[in-house]
Design an enzyme around this catalytic site. Sequence first.
Site, short mmCIF file in Angstrom:
data_model
loop_
_atom_site.label_atom_id
_atom_site.label_comp_id
_atom_site.label_asym_id
_atom_site.label_seq_id
_atom_site.Cartn_x
_atom_site.Cartn_y
_atom_site.Cartn_z
CB VAL A 6 -1.01 -0.01 1.29
CG1 VAL A 6 -2.06 1.32 1.24
CG2 VAL A 6 -1.84 -1.30 1.11
CE LYS A 19 -5.49 -3.60 -0.36
NZ LYS A 19 -6.69 -4.52 0.08
CG ASP A 130 -5.38 -10.48 8.14
OD1 ASP A 130 -5.21 -10.89 9.32
OD2 ASP A 130 -4.55 -10.00 7.61
#
Length: 427
Positions: A6, A19, A130
């Site tokens: 990123v 990204k 995540d």
Amino acid sequence: MLTREVKQGILPNGSVAVKRIRNNHTIDEKLFYREVDSLLTVNHQNVVRFLGFCASTEQTAIKIEGSRQRLYAEIRERLLCFEYISSGSLQEHISDELRGLDWNTRYQIIKGICEGLHHLHKEKLIYHMDLKPANILLDNHMVPKITDFGLARLDGKSQTMSEDRCGSLGYCAPEYLRCGRMSFKSDMFSLGIIITELVTGDKGIPDNDKNNVLRRWRHRWKKSGKETPLVYQQVAKCMEIGLRCQEIDPSKRPFIWDMIDDIREMEGVNGTINNAYEYPFGQIGPYSEDDMLGVEPLELRFPFEHNKQISCSLKLTNQTDAYIAFYVETMSPLPYCIQPNKDIVPPRSKSSVQITLQAQDKAPRDMKRADEFIVWSVNVNDGLTPEDITMDMFSKENGVVDAVKLDVVFTQERAPERMMVQQLRIR
């Protein structure tokens, strides 16, 4: 395995976060467009806004060594653009109850994370897989925004994730670590860890420390004058939710839609409290007496000078009717001298501790060091002397023991620029 890099992109009308998706061999087109498809459907104030994507493919000729033949390979570039969030991630703001963000800010962050996750789970059928403080960004108003999701859309083929994708240790659900099984309940486990961290600064709450969390918040609220029945209720409820989400058995964890109403209702109106809730963690409640030893400051600032001793004072305040023994322990390899390192503070009195760093010829490598000291304290009987104090006294078997961690910051003032006296002379 897809990896992400990123970067900040500068545009005429502002900044964006770009990204870049990379792979050691090639980019899985199916996964990429599946992520874009997920991102295009998401629109919520607590989820990072997706602005667009770039997909380009070039071919290159690679000469085969020892042969006249060439291989023709594709070079794929895939970029995802998001709104740029300037205040960093939640990871930078995790701290214990005694310092850092105030409770109202923490509660609004918890509420915002839950609202964003509710949007992903309930309305968009997206697993995150995540979820962690580093993947929750904060804007200038401390509004949380969930990021780095999209590859786990719910469908008939996405119940088990590939072996090369791994959640972050410390936040990943045990069923995913063991067999790669993912579900909405996997995200709930991660959410429980995050909520607990926001309340306490740690990922877990031992069973015998639940009351201690409220004691430490009570100590801070009394110093700031922000103690109300509502804040006690909010802390207790958030601890309860955080622990429920961390159940090892996924079936015992709530869905986000089962708990979102509790979070919303706990915000209160004009500081009022919902009488339907009770304090689940013992007798700690509003306006109970503060029984902790006051420790100030929580961040020790040393004005570093080469080859000179530097000192900092620590103030200990006992506002209770009990005698409190303390022991100052250093966790640092640096040569500190602590005077006194142990003593007894009588009721309704104060004590001072002088901490001195011996002369150093080099500045410390880390100018800010976390948890350099711990101030242990426990109530004791009258008549005990400082010589009687040992570390064994600060075992929780001997009663309520407090451990207050202290950070250290070394400041180094710039040397003033030398003035050229000859230019300032009055002739």
